[in-house]
Every structure is written in C-alpha cells, then in structure tokens.
Write a protein that holds these residues in place. Sequence first.
Motif: not given
Length: 85
Positions: A15-18, A22-25, A56-60
């Motif tokens: 779920v986190n990978t997906i 999606l968040a990046a997109h 997840q990404s270390s930035v907001s």
Amino acid sequence: MGCFVRERTTFSELVNTIRRELAAHYLEDGKRPLSQVSVLLVCSALSAFSRWYRQQSSVSASQQRATTRGRRVRGERQVETRDRS
C-alpha cells in the motif's frame, strides 16, 4: 496471500509503495490541491497525509510540489529560449 509470502512483502508495504507512486504523480501534476491528493490516497485528513508524506520522503508535500514546479518552469524557459534561436 501466497505472492506476499514469496516476495516477502507485507500488505502495508505494498500500500505504501502504491501511495508513494501516486503521490509523486499527483504532486508533479500539480492540478489538484493537497487536500484532494490526501483524499485520493485515502488519508483521514490533510494533516495525516502531510505526516505520512514527510515520513516517506523526508520533505513536506508542499516542498516537493514547489521543487517540481520550479524544475518544470525552468525547463519550459529553456525550451522557449532554444526555440527562439
């Protein structure tokens, strides 16, 4: 369930990978407000999405969107400059 065991992947990891993809997109696309991105990723609230994204990404999410927008704007200017030559 067998494929999870074979790949040694938990449902939460999947779920986190997906969600990361999606968040990046959605953030790169920039057409949706962060509150809508939060809903699309099935977060209970914008604050929950913001916490999850930072973990997840270390930035907001807003920093990531601004960085992506800056790259896109600089890229468009470079294309315009090349077209004029």
